[in-house]
Write an enzyme that holds these catalytic residues in place. Structure first.
Site, PDB file in Angstrom:
ATOM      1  N   ASN A  22       0.870  -1.178   0.000  1.00 15.12           N
ATOM      2  CA  ASN A  22       0.000   0.000   0.000  1.00 15.12           C
ATOM      3  C   ASN A  22       0.910   1.233   0.000  1.00 15.12           C
ATOM      4  O   ASN A  22       1.426   1.635   1.042  1.00 15.12           O
ATOM      5  CB  ASN A  22      -0.888  -0.032   1.249  1.00 15.12           C
ATOM      6  CG  ASN A  22      -1.754   1.213   1.372  1.00 15.12           C
ATOM      7  OD1 ASN A  22      -1.831   2.017   0.439  1.00 15.12           O
ATOM      8  ND2 ASN A  22      -2.390   1.381   2.518  1.00 15.12           N
ATOM      9  N   TRP A  23       1.096   1.800  -1.198  1.00 22.85           N
ATOM     10  CA  TRP A  23       2.030   2.934  -1.325  1.00 22.85           C
ATOM     11  C   TRP A  23       1.435   4.234  -0.766  1.00 22.85           C
ATOM     12  O   TRP A  23       2.131   5.224  -0.652  1.00 22.85           O
ATOM     13  CB  TRP A  23       2.399   3.149  -2.795  1.00 22.85           C
ATOM     14  CG  TRP A  23       3.286   2.100  -3.381  1.00 22.85           C
ATOM     15  CD1 TRP A  23       3.919   1.080  -2.732  1.00 22.85           C
ATOM     16  CD2 TRP A  23       3.670   1.979  -4.766  1.00 22.85           C
ATOM     17  NE1 TRP A  23       4.656   0.335  -3.621  1.00 22.85           N
ATOM     18  CE2 TRP A  23       4.517   0.858  -4.870  1.00 22.85           C
ATOM     19  CE3 TRP A  23       3.362   2.704  -5.921  1.00 22.85           C
ATOM     20  CZ2 TRP A  23       5.084   0.461  -6.089  1.00 22.85           C
ATOM     21  CZ3 TRP A  23       3.924   2.296  -7.143  1.00 22.85           C
ATOM     22  CH2 TRP A  23       4.768   1.197  -7.214  1.00 22.85           C
ATOM     23  N   LYS A  24       0.149   4.226  -0.513  1.00 28.22           N
ATOM     24  CA  LYS A  24      -0.535   5.445  -0.039  1.00 28.22           C
ATOM     25  C   LYS A  24      -0.290   6.596  -1.034  1.00 28.22           C
ATOM     26  O   LYS A  24      -0.161   6.337  -2.226  1.00 28.22           O
ATOM     27  CB  LYS A  24      -0.108   5.771   1.390  1.00 28.22           C
ATOM     28  CG  LYS A  24      -0.265   4.539   2.305  1.00 28.22           C
ATOM     29  CD  LYS A  24      -0.214   4.828   3.762  1.00 28.22           C
ATOM     30  CE  LYS A  24      -0.428   3.521   4.533  1.00 28.22           C
ATOM     31  NZ  LYS A  24      -0.488   3.687   5.955  1.00 28.22           N
ATOM     32  N   SER A  33       2.711  -1.742  10.555  1.00 25.71           N
ATOM     33  CA  SER A  33       4.153  -1.753  10.848  1.00 25.71           C
ATOM     34  C   SER A  33       4.817  -3.103  10.570  1.00 25.71           C
ATOM     35  O   SER A  33       5.701  -3.538  11.318  1.00 25.71           O
ATOM     36  CB  SER A  33       4.422  -1.304  12.284  1.00 25.71           C
ATOM     37  OG  SER A  33       3.973   0.030  12.478  1.00 25.71           O
ATOM     38  N   HIS A  35      -9.885   1.552   4.438  1.00 24.11           N
ATOM     39  CA  HIS A  35      -8.626   1.708   5.170  1.00 24.11           C
ATOM     40  C   HIS A  35      -8.874   2.686   6.324  1.00 24.11           C
ATOM     41  O   HIS A  35      -9.663   3.631   6.187  1.00 24.11           O
ATOM     42  CB  HIS A  35      -7.533   2.242   4.231  1.00 24.11           C
ATOM     43  CG  HIS A  35      -6.185   2.228   4.881  1.00 24.11           C
ATOM     44  ND1 HIS A  35      -5.793   3.205   5.763  1.00 24.11           N
ATOM     45  CD2 HIS A  35      -5.159   1.347   4.807  1.00 24.11           C
ATOM     46  CE1 HIS A  35      -4.565   2.918   6.195  1.00 24.11           C
ATOM     47  NE2 HIS A  35      -4.162   1.792   5.624  1.00 24.11           N
ATOM     48  N   GLY A  94       1.658   2.608  10.880  1.00 24.11           N
ATOM     49  CA  GLY A  94       2.610   3.705  10.749  1.00 24.11           C
ATOM     50  C   GLY A  94       3.274   4.111  12.051  1.00 24.11           C
ATOM     51  O   GLY A  94       3.919   5.154  12.126  1.00 24.11           O
ATOM     52  N   GLY A 125       2.522  -0.934   4.468  1.00 26.25           N
ATOM     53  CA  GLY A 125       2.625   0.479   4.121  1.00 26.25           C
ATOM     54  C   GLY A 125       4.088   0.884   3.991  1.00 26.25           C
ATOM     55  O   GLY A 125       4.748   0.601   2.998  1.00 26.25           O
ATOM     56  N   GLY A 126       4.605   1.521   5.025  1.00 23.67           N
ATOM     57  CA  GLY A 126       5.951   2.113   4.999  1.00 23.67           C
ATOM     58  C   GLY A 126       7.028   1.210   4.422  1.00 23.67           C
ATOM     59  O   GLY A 126       7.793   1.636   3.528  1.00 23.67           O
ATOM     60  N   GLU A 181      -7.297   5.090   7.351  1.00 24.57           N
ATOM     61  CA  GLU A 181      -7.072   6.508   7.010  1.00 24.57           C
ATOM     62  C   GLU A 181      -8.297   7.088   6.290  1.00 24.57           C
ATOM     63  O   GLU A 181      -8.594   8.274   6.428  1.00 24.57           O
ATOM     64  CB  GLU A 181      -5.776   6.644   6.181  1.00 24.57           C
ATOM     65  CG  GLU A 181      -4.547   6.512   7.076  1.00 24.57           C
ATOM     66  CD  GLU A 181      -3.337   5.868   6.439  1.00 24.57           C
ATOM     67  OE1 GLU A 181      -3.246   5.821   5.193  1.00 24.57           O
ATOM     68  OE2 GLU A 181      -2.467   5.392   7.204  1.00 24.57           O
ATOM     69  N   GLU A 184      -6.092  -4.592  10.593  1.00 22.33           N
ATOM     70  CA  GLU A 184      -5.116  -3.515  10.766  1.00 22.33           C
ATOM     71  C   GLU A 184      -5.456  -2.740  12.043  1.00 22.33           C
ATOM     72  O   GLU A 184      -6.213  -1.750  11.986  1.00 22.33           O
ATOM     73  CB  GLU A 184      -5.151  -2.567   9.567  1.00 22.33           C
ATOM     74  CG  GLU A 184      -4.717  -3.210   8.267  1.00 22.33           C
ATOM     75  CD  GLU A 184      -3.998  -2.216   7.347  1.00 22.33           C
ATOM     76  OE1 GLU A 184      -2.952  -2.580   6.814  1.00 22.33           O
ATOM     77  OE2 GLU A 184      -4.485  -1.093   7.186  1.00 22.33           O
TER      78      GLU A 184
HETATM   79  P1  PGA Z   1       2.279   0.591   7.803  1.00 27.33           P
HETATM   80  O1  PGA Z   1       0.888   0.798   7.057  1.00 27.33           O
HETATM   81  O2  PGA Z   1       2.858  -0.708   7.320  1.00 27.33           O
HETATM   82  O3  PGA Z   1       3.118   1.782   7.421  1.00 27.33           O
HETATM   83  O4  PGA Z   1       1.988   0.543   9.272  1.00 27.33           O
HETATM   84  C1  PGA Z   1      -0.020  -0.262   6.853  1.00 27.33           C
HETATM   85  C2  PGA Z   1      -1.268   0.246   6.202  1.00 27.33           C
HETATM   86  O5  PGA Z   1      -1.684   1.375   6.512  1.00 27.33           O
HETATM   87  O6  PGA Z   1      -1.883  -0.431   5.339  1.00 27.33           O
END
Ligand code: PGA
Length: 250
Positions: free
Chosen positions: A13-15, A210, A98, A170, A231-232, A100, A164
Site C-alpha cells: 500500500n504505497w498510499k 508496521s 482503510h 505507521g 505500508g511504509g 485513514e 489492521e
Molecule cells: P504501515 O501501514 O505498514 O506503514 O503501518 C499499513 C497500512 O496502513 O496499510
C-alpha cells in the site's frame, strides 16, 4: 501461515507517495528479483500511477489494485473513481475502508460495505480493512469492534479481510504474533458463522500495521495470517521483497 486453500497475498500500500518515474524504477527493481509463484504479490499505487505500473508489470505475475473506489457505478461524482474504471485500468483488487479513509474522510461501516459490494459487482476483489483503536483495545472492546465492522459486509469468498489495528499503523508498534493471531482467529470464526466453514477456510485474512522484514516471519508463521498489507516498508522494493519471502519458505 496460509494453507493450501489460501495462497498468501502480500500487498504494497504505497498510499499517497511516488511519482510515475519512481514507480517505474520501483517495478524494475521488484521484477529483477523474480516472482515467487507461492505468493501472490500485489501493488496498490495511487490513481495517477496505475497506467505506469500496469505497463511496468506487463507479462509478470504481479497484480495491480487501487486504494479506494466510489460505491457508485458512474455519473456526476467529481473526484471519484468507479470500480469499472479501475477494472479498465488493469486492477484486480481494491482497498475498502482503510483506517485513514475511515478516520480522515468519515467513512462508516455502511459506506465501506457499499464500496465492497460495488467492487465485487465489477469483478474486483475488495480488501476490507478492519481493526480497533488503542482505546478500544484497552477497553476490552476489540472483538466487538471487529464484529461490528464485519456485520454489513457482503458474504463472498473473493472478499479479503485485512486486520489492521489502528495503534499499529505507521507507528512502528506491530501487533505481536499472538495478538494478531487472536484477532485473525476471531475473524475466521465470524466468517464461519456467516458463510459456513468451507467458505471461511478459503477466505484470506491479511495482517497490516508496521510489518517489516524483521517481524514478518513470526507473523507469517501464524495459522490464520494469510498475507500482509504493508505500508511504509513496502516503499523500498528490497524490504518489500524480504517481507514476501517470509511466506515463500516451504
Ligand atoms: P504501515 O501501514 O505498514 O506503514 O503501518 C499499513 C497500512 O496502513 O496499510
Amino acid at each position: 501461515m496460509a494453507t493450501l486453500e489460501r495462497r498468501p497475498l502480500v500487498a504494497a500500500n504505497w498510499k499517497m507517495q511516488l511519482t510515475r518515474a519512481e514507480a517505474a524504477t520501483y517495478c524494475r527493481a521488484l521484477l529483477a528479483g523474480g516472482t515467487a509463484s507461492a505468493v501472490e504479490i500485489l501493488l496498490l499505487p495511487s490513481y495517477p500511477l496505475l497506467g505506469t505500473v500496469t505497463e511496468a508489470l506487463a507479462g509478470s505475475a504481479i497484480a495491480l489494485g487501487a486504494q479506494d473506489l466510489s460505491p457508485e457505478p458512474g455519473g456526476a461524482f467529481t473526484g471519484d473513481v468507479s470500480a469499472a474504471q479501475l477494472v479498465d485500468a488493469g486492477c484486480r483488487y481494491v482497498i475498502c475502508g482503510h483506517s485513514e479513509r475511515r478516520r480522515l474522510h468519515g467513512e462508516d461501516d455502511a459506506l465501506v460495505a457499499a464500496k465492497a459490494r460495488a467492487a465485487l459487482a465489477s469483478g474486483l476483489a475488495p480488501i476490507v480493512c478492519v481493526g480497533e483503536s488503542r482505546e478500544e483495545r484497552h477497553g476490552g472492546r476489540t472483538f466487538d469492534v471487529l464484529a461490528r465492522q464485519l456485520e454489513p459486509l457482503p458474504v463472498d469468498p473473493r472478499l479479503v479481510l485485512a486486520y489492521e489495528p489502528l495503534w499499529a499503523i505507521g507507528t512502528g508498534e506491530t501487533a505481536t504474533p499472538d495478538t494478531a493471531a487472536d484477532a485473525h482467529s476471531y475473524l475466521r470464526s465470524r466468517l464461519e458463522r456467516r458463510a459456513g466453514a468451507e467458505q471461511a477456510a478459503r477466505q484470506r485474512i491479511l495482517y497490516g500495521g508496521s510489518v517489516t522484514p524483521e517481524n514478518a516471519p513470526a507473523l507469517a508463521g501464524e495459522h490464520d495470517i494469510d498475507g500482509f498489507l504493508v505500508g511504509g516498508a513496502s516503499l523500498d522494493p528490497m524490504r518489500f521483497r524480504a517481507i514476501i519471502s517470509s511466506f515463500a519458505v516451504p
